[in-house]
Each structure stands twice: as structure tokens, then as C-alpha cells.
Design a protein around this motif. Structure first.
Motif, short mmCIF file in Angstrom:
data_model
loop_
_atom_site.label_atom_id
_atom_site.label_comp_id
_atom_site.label_asym_id
_atom_site.label_seq_id
_atom_site.Cartn_x
_atom_site.Cartn_y
_atom_site.Cartn_z
N ASP A 37 -10.96 -2.71 9.37
CA ASP A 37 -11.16 -1.67 8.36
C ASP A 37 -10.25 -0.47 8.64
O ASP A 37 -9.63 0.07 7.73
N ALA A 38 -10.16 -0.09 9.91
CA ALA A 38 -9.29 1.03 10.29
C ALA A 38 -7.82 0.71 10.02
O ALA A 38 -7.07 1.56 9.52
N LEU A 39 -7.41 -0.53 10.32
CA LEU A 39 -6.02 -0.94 10.07
C LEU A 39 -5.72 -0.97 8.57
O LEU A 39 -4.63 -0.58 8.14
N LEU A 40 -6.66 -1.46 7.78
CA LEU A 40 -6.46 -1.50 6.33
C LEU A 40 -6.37 -0.09 5.74
O LEU A 40 -5.58 0.16 4.84
N LYS A 41 -7.18 0.84 6.26
CA LYS A 41 -7.11 2.23 5.80
C LYS A 41 -5.75 2.83 6.13
O LYS A 41 -5.18 3.57 5.34
N ARG A 42 -5.23 2.51 7.32
CA ARG A 42 -3.97 3.09 7.78
C ARG A 42 -2.76 2.43 7.12
O ARG A 42 -1.87 3.11 6.63
N ASP A 43 -2.73 1.09 7.10
CA ASP A 43 -1.54 0.36 6.67
C ASP A 43 -1.66 -0.31 5.31
O ASP A 43 -0.67 -0.52 4.63
N GLY A 44 -2.86 -0.71 4.95
CA GLY A 44 -3.06 -1.42 3.69
C GLY A 44 -2.81 -2.91 3.77
O GLY A 44 -3.31 -3.67 2.96
N LEU A 45 -2.02 -3.36 4.75
CA LEU A 45 -1.66 -4.77 4.90
C LEU A 45 -1.86 -5.16 6.35
O LEU A 45 -1.30 -4.53 7.24
N VAL A 46 -2.66 -6.20 6.59
CA VAL A 46 -2.99 -6.62 7.96
C VAL A 46 -2.80 -8.12 8.08
O VAL A 46 -3.29 -8.88 7.25
N LYS A 47 -2.13 -8.53 9.14
CA LYS A 47 -1.96 -9.95 9.44
C LYS A 47 -2.96 -10.32 10.53
O LYS A 47 -3.08 -9.62 11.53
N ALA A 48 -3.69 -11.40 10.32
CA ALA A 48 -4.70 -11.85 11.26
C ALA A 48 -4.40 -13.26 11.73
O ALA A 48 -4.01 -14.12 10.93
N LYS A 49 -4.58 -13.51 13.00
CA LYS A 49 -4.37 -14.83 13.60
C LYS A 49 -5.74 -15.37 14.00
O LYS A 49 -6.54 -14.67 14.60
N PHE A 50 -5.99 -16.63 13.67
CA PHE A 50 -7.29 -17.26 13.93
C PHE A 50 -7.16 -18.37 14.96
O PHE A 50 -6.16 -19.07 15.00
N ILE A 51 -8.19 -18.54 15.77
CA ILE A 51 -8.26 -19.64 16.74
C ILE A 51 -8.82 -20.89 16.06
O ILE A 51 -8.35 -21.99 16.29
N VAL A 52 -9.81 -20.69 15.20
CA VAL A 52 -10.48 -21.81 14.52
C VAL A 52 -9.61 -22.32 13.38
O VAL A 52 -8.73 -21.63 12.89
N GLY A 53 -9.89 -23.53 12.93
CA GLY A 53 -9.14 -24.11 11.81
C GLY A 53 -10.08 -24.77 10.82
O GLY A 53 -11.30 -24.77 10.99
N GLY A 54 -9.52 -25.36 9.80
CA GLY A 54 -10.29 -26.12 8.81
C GLY A 54 -11.26 -25.29 8.02
O GLY A 54 -10.95 -24.20 7.55
N ASP A 55 -12.48 -25.83 7.85
CA ASP A 55 -13.50 -25.16 7.06
C ASP A 55 -13.94 -23.85 7.70
O ASP A 55 -14.29 -22.90 7.00
N LEU A 56 -13.94 -23.79 9.05
CA LEU A 56 -14.31 -22.55 9.72
C LEU A 56 -13.30 -21.45 9.42
O LEU A 56 -13.67 -20.29 9.27
#
Length: 89
Positions: A37-56
């Protein structure tokens, strides 16, 4: 709601961004939501990396969209990009 052209432009910008948020096996936590939320307020665009895959992965992306009031503009593999309009006050 973003148009396809807007999403395409944002994905192009996001290609050069590092992953600011890493979502582990524990999934989406309150700490993660607060940070994103803080990153979105500051930058508006956030890239996230996930460990899980598929349906999760799909459910984690949907959960992040809902809990941060953002929109996933694209995902490739285990990386997703989220956008929320910045409000300048």
C-alpha cells in the motif's frame, strides 16, 4: 478500469523495475499489504515476485488486488505488476 493500451504502456514501464515485493509461502500477510500500500501510494506501479505458482498464484494476485484496491496490469511466470492511480494531496 484501465484500457488495454494503458495496461500495455504500464507493462512496458514495469519491465525495467525491480521486484519491490516478494510474496513467500506464507502468502499475503498484513505486513505485505501495508508495504505494498505504501509503495502504491508513492510510485503507483509495483512489481511483485511470488514463490507459489498455479492456482495459488492466481488467488494471491486476486487477494492483493482486492486488499490494496489496485489492478494487476499483467503477469509473466511468477511475477505480476500492480497499478493504482496516485492521488496527489
Amino acid at each position: 478500469m484501465l484500457s488495454s493500451a494503458d495496461k500495455k504502456k504500464l507493462r512496458g514501464v514495469a519491465q525495467r523495475l525491480p521486484a519491490h515485493v516478494h510474496v513467500g509461502k506464507a502468502g499475503v500477510s498484513e505486513t505485505l499489504i501495508t508495504e505494498m500500500d505504501a509503495l502504491l501510494k508513492r510510485d503507483g506501479l509495483v512489481k511483485a515476485k511470488f514463490i507459489v505458482g498455479g492456482d495459488l498464484l492466481k488467488s494471491a494476485i486476486a487477494d492483493l488486488e482486492e486488499r490494496t484496491q489496485s489492478e494487476c496490469v499483467g503477469s509473466v511466470g511468477k511475477t505480476a505488476v500492480f497499478f493504482r492511480e496516485r492521488v496527489d494531496t
